[in-house]
Design a protein around this motif. Sequence first.
Motif, PDB file in Angstrom:
ATOM      1  N   ARG A   1      46.152  43.312  36.414  1.00  0.00           N
ATOM      2  CA  ARG A   1      46.683  44.590  36.886  1.00  0.00           C
ATOM      3  C   ARG A   1      48.191  44.506  37.103  1.00  0.00           C
ATOM      4  NH1 ARG A   1      43.933  48.413  41.454  1.00  0.00           N
ATOM      5  NH2 ARG A   1      45.518  50.067  41.493  1.00  0.00           N
ATOM      6  N   ALA A   2      48.643  43.477  37.778  1.00  0.00           N
ATOM      7  CA  ALA A   2      50.071  43.350  38.068  1.00  0.00           C
ATOM      8  C   ALA A   2      50.889  43.160  36.795  1.00  0.00           C
ATOM      9  CB  ALA A   2      50.289  42.171  39.019  1.00  0.00           C
ATOM     10  N   SER A   3      50.388  42.349  35.869  1.00  0.00           N
ATOM     11  CA  SER A   3      51.139  42.067  34.642  1.00  0.00           C
ATOM     12  C   SER A   3      51.225  43.285  33.739  1.00  0.00           C
ATOM     13  CB  SER A   3      50.486  40.906  33.894  1.00  0.00           C
ATOM     14  OG  SER A   3      50.535  39.721  34.649  1.00  0.00           O
TER      15      SER A   3
ATOM     16  N   ARG B   1      51.166  34.620  33.080  1.00  0.00           N
ATOM     17  CA  ARG B   1      50.330  34.925  34.243  1.00  0.00           C
ATOM     18  C   ARG B   1      48.956  35.431  33.820  1.00  0.00           C
ATOM     19  NH1 ARG B   1      54.068  39.098  37.268  1.00  0.00           N
ATOM     20  NH2 ARG B   1      54.273  39.732  35.084  1.00  0.00           N
TER      21      ARG B   1
ATOM     22  N   ALA C   1      43.131  40.224  39.283  1.00  0.00           N
ATOM     23  CA  ALA C   1      44.293  40.852  39.917  1.00  0.00           C
ATOM     24  C   ALA C   1      45.567  40.632  39.117  1.00  0.00           C
ATOM     25  CB  ALA C   1      44.458  40.309  41.342  1.00  0.00           C
ATOM     26  N   ALA C   2      45.697  39.462  38.486  1.00  0.00           N
ATOM     27  CA  ALA C   2      46.902  39.171  37.707  1.00  0.00           C
ATOM     28  C   ALA C   2      47.034  40.111  36.518  1.00  0.00           C
ATOM     29  CB  ALA C   2      46.878  37.714  37.237  1.00  0.00           C
TER      30      ALA C   2
ATOM     31  N   GLU D   1      49.476  52.729  36.671  1.00  0.00           N
ATOM     32  CA  GLU D   1      50.538  52.467  37.647  1.00  0.00           C
ATOM     33  C   GLU D   1      51.888  52.329  36.952  1.00  0.00           C
ATOM     34  OE1 GLU D   1      49.575  49.030  39.915  1.00  0.00           O
ATOM     35  OE2 GLU D   1      47.741  49.890  40.756  1.00  0.00           O
TER      36      GLU D   1
ATOM     37  N   THR E   1      41.011  46.414  35.638  1.00  0.00           N
ATOM     38  CA  THR E   1      42.360  46.128  36.118  1.00  0.00           C
ATOM     39  C   THR E   1      43.428  46.441  35.082  1.00  0.00           C
ATOM     40  OG1 THR E   1      41.955  43.830  35.457  1.00  0.00           O
ATOM     41  CG2 THR E   1      41.618  44.374  37.774  1.00  0.00           C
TER      42      THR E   1
ATOM     43  N   GLY F   1      46.424  49.007  35.941  1.00  0.00           N
ATOM     44  CA  GLY F   1      47.811  48.587  35.786  1.00  0.00           C
ATOM     45  C   GLY F   1      48.580  49.491  34.840  1.00  0.00           C
TER      46      GLY F   1
ATOM     47  N   GLU G   1      53.619  45.917  35.276  1.00  0.00           N
ATOM     48  CA  GLU G   1      55.023  45.537  35.112  1.00  0.00           C
ATOM     49  C   GLU G   1      55.483  45.719  33.674  1.00  0.00           C
ATOM     50  OE1 GLU G   1      56.985  41.275  34.840  1.00  0.00           O
ATOM     51  OE2 GLU G   1      56.564  41.801  36.946  1.00  0.00           O
TER      52      GLU G   1
END
Length: 363
Positions: free
Chosen positions: A327-329, A226, A324-325, A266, A259, A263, A332
């Motif tokens: 931050r999410a990756s 991703r 955005a990808a 978070e 980002t 991430g 996680e």
Amino acid sequence: MYIGSTSERGLHQTVFDVVGRAVNEVLAGRASAVDVTLTPDGGVRVADDGPGVPVEAAGDPGGPGLETLLTQMHPGEEPGGRRAVAMSLFGVGPCVTNALSSRLTAEVRREGVHWVQEYARGVALTSPTSAGPATRSGTIIAFWPDTDIFETTECSFDVLAERFRELAFLNRGLDISLTDERTPGASRSVRCRFPGGARDFVAFLDEQAGAPVHPDVIGFEREDPRLAGTVEVALRWRSSHDERLKSYANSEPTPYGGTHTAGFREGVAAAVNAHVRERRLLTETAPAPDLNVDQISDGLTAVVSVKLDRPEFSGSKRGVLGGAAVRASVAEAVREYLATWLERHPEQAAAIIGRITQDAGQD
């Protein structure tokens, strides 16, 4: 404009423009080491043991060739993607250094021939000339910054060493040394090579900080489709109260975060709070209130490095990473790894949670 200024900062950029090509030879597996020397006569010599820059005079089709590299603003696309380091401000490379140097000498040992070429203020004084046979390969570029252009032509050993050390922490395969021969009888040098990557970086940052709360540096590296790239993270809590977070995108510092740092925070908060809730460590009744990010970050030393095929930066100085990808990756990956680590290291986990909850006023 291509080096940012004519002050010491711009002077150091001329060094980075030459060193970047050599560093990428190592990262591409074509060379094993880079050696940078500050010479007694005020010059800078950058050497690598790669195959040698192609030489047009030899009819070498491997391009871009030596003269193109040293005279043209865009000799071709600078190596890009996650496996390369971009040290030039605008991707123009050694040609700017050549133009801003009163003298530059290039030596290339390639395919059994030793080639030499000299320049003055960007203009070739000679064509590439064979200086005899060569038993090894590599490229040496030595240059003397122009005193009519720069406010100072004396490079800072400490500034260069800090950047080379940083690159070696972020790229495990890099071996780069810096030697200062400018003071007779007082030569000094540093070799930067860190197989532990970001873990070694955190340990280094912690040397002058407070005592660590737990002995192990937590760290991992993960590839994520991703992201079209990788994320490497290392962290450890200390007894001091300041947060020390360093972030990078493709080995470039991102002093204003982005980002990847969002991430990271978070992910750490999610893992720590999940661990606290599962063990009812804040209160005797569930659900326990969450610790906030500031409480969890207190005393934390961390390095967050992403290497992307297509990084997205915000602002002209590339100091903030977007996407955005990303931050999410990163969130996680950090959440999953840290949660597992806390589970598998109960004694160190207890020390971390105790440190955080004590300062949060929750015993």
